[in-house]
Design a protein around this motif. Structure first.
Motif, PDB file in Angstrom:
ATOM      1  N   UNK A  94       0.837  -1.209   0.000  1.00  0.00           N
ATOM      2  CA  UNK A  94       0.000   0.000   0.000  1.00  0.00           C
ATOM      3  C   UNK A  94       0.873   1.261   0.000  1.00  0.00           C
ATOM      4  N   UNK A  95       1.971   1.226   0.739  1.00  0.00           N
ATOM      5  CA  UNK A  95       2.887   2.377   0.728  1.00  0.00           C
ATOM      6  C   UNK A  95       3.494   2.571  -0.663  1.00  0.00           C
ATOM      7  N   UNK A 148      -6.609   3.180 -11.385  1.00  0.00           N
ATOM      8  CA  UNK A 148      -6.545   4.280 -10.414  1.00  0.00           C
ATOM      9  C   UNK A 148      -7.863   4.443  -9.670  1.00  0.00           C
ATOM     10  N   UNK A 149      -8.962   4.603 -10.378  1.00  0.00           N
ATOM     11  CA  UNK A 149     -10.253   4.799  -9.710  1.00  0.00           C
ATOM     12  C   UNK A 149     -10.668   3.541  -8.942  1.00  0.00           C
ATOM     13  N   UNK A 154     -11.563   1.067  -3.675  1.00  0.00           N
ATOM     14  CA  UNK A 154     -11.294   0.068  -2.648  1.00  0.00           C
ATOM     15  C   UNK A 154     -10.851   0.713  -1.341  1.00  0.00           C
ATOM     16  N   UNK A 155     -10.008   1.722  -1.433  1.00  0.00           N
ATOM     17  CA  UNK A 155      -9.557   2.419  -0.227  1.00  0.00           C
ATOM     18  C   UNK A 155     -10.728   3.119   0.464  1.00  0.00           C
ATOM     19  N   UNK A 156     -11.622   3.685  -0.337  1.00  0.00           N
ATOM     20  CA  UNK A 156     -12.808   4.341   0.243  1.00  0.00           C
ATOM     21  C   UNK A 156     -13.721   3.324   0.919  1.00  0.00           C
ATOM     22  N   UNK A 160     -11.052   4.475   4.393  1.00  0.00           N
ATOM     23  CA  UNK A 160     -10.043   5.530   4.324  1.00  0.00           C
ATOM     24  C   UNK A 160     -10.710   6.820   3.873  1.00  0.00           C
ATOM     25  N   UNK A 161     -10.608   7.842   4.664  1.00  0.00           N
ATOM     26  CA  UNK A 161     -11.245   9.125   4.316  1.00  0.00           C
ATOM     27  C   UNK A 161     -10.228  10.236   4.469  1.00  0.00           C
TER      28      UNK A 161
END
Length: 161
Positions: A94-95, A148-149, A154-156, A160-161
Motif C-alpha cells: 500500500x505504501x 486508479x479509480x 477500494x480504499x474508500x 479511508x477518508x
C-alpha cells in the motif's frame, strides 16, 4: 413558448441562481442521482456502479466508470478475488502504491524506508502480477490508468477518508 411554460422556466432559473449565489450545490437536492440513473438503465436487474473523476497530486487526471451485474458476480467463485485483494493486503505494498500515486516511480524513489532491495522487488512483483502496477521502462512503475479509480474506490470502501 407559451406564457405558462415561460413562467415555469423563469421560476426554475431563479431557484438555480439563488442556490448558486448562496454557494450550495444544486445537486444537493438529489444526492442519489447516480443510483437513479443506474436503476433506469439496469431495467430491473441488480447492478453495482463505481465511478470517479480525480486528479492525483502529480497532476494526472483520471476518469473511470464500471458497472457490474450482481447476479454474475454472486455466482462466480469468490476465491478468484483473493490474489488481487491479497496484493493490497500488505502495508508495504500500500505504501508503494501511495508513493507511485504521489509521483515516485523509480526503484530508488520507491525503496526509501521500505526495507531491503529484495523485499522491495518481492512487493513490486506481486503488485505487477495482479495488475496494480505496471512497468513503464527499466525500473519505473506506474499505476495503470484503468486501476486508479478502482484502487481509490477500494480504499474508500475500506473506510479511508
Amino acid at each position: 413558448m407559451d406564457d405558462e411554460r415561460w413562467a415555469l422556466l423563469e421560476k426554475r432559473l431563479a431557484a438555480l441562481e439563488t442556490r448558486v449565489a448562496d454557494g450550495s450545490d444544486p445537486r444537493d437536492d438529489d444526492r442519489f442521482w447516480a443510483l437513479r440513473e443506474l436503476k433506469r438503465q439496469a431495467e430491473g436487474r441488480s447492478h453495482v456502479l463505481f465511478t470517479g473523476s480525480l486528479t492525483l497530486p502529480t497532476g494526472a487526471h483520471h476518469e473511470w466508470q464500471e458497472t457490474v451485474e450482481v447476479s454474475s458476480m454472486l455466482q462466480a467463485d469468490p476465491t478468484q478475488a483473493v490474489a488481487v485483494l491479497s496484493a493490497l493486503a500488505h502495508p508495504v505494498r500500500l505504501q508503494l502504491l501511495h508513493k507511485v500515486l504521489h509521483g515516485r516511480h523509480t526503484v530508488p524513489e520507491l525503496g526509501e524506508g521500505l526495507g531491503t532491495s529484495g523485499q522491495l522487488y518481492h512487493h513490486l512483483r506481486q503488485l505487477v502480477a495482479e495488475g496494480w502496477l505496471a512497468t513503464s521502462g527499466r525500473g519505473r512503475y506506474d499505476v495503470p490508468a484503468e486501476r486508479v479509480v478502482p484502487l481509490v474506490t477500494l480504499l474508500a470502501t475500506a473506510g479511508l477518508r
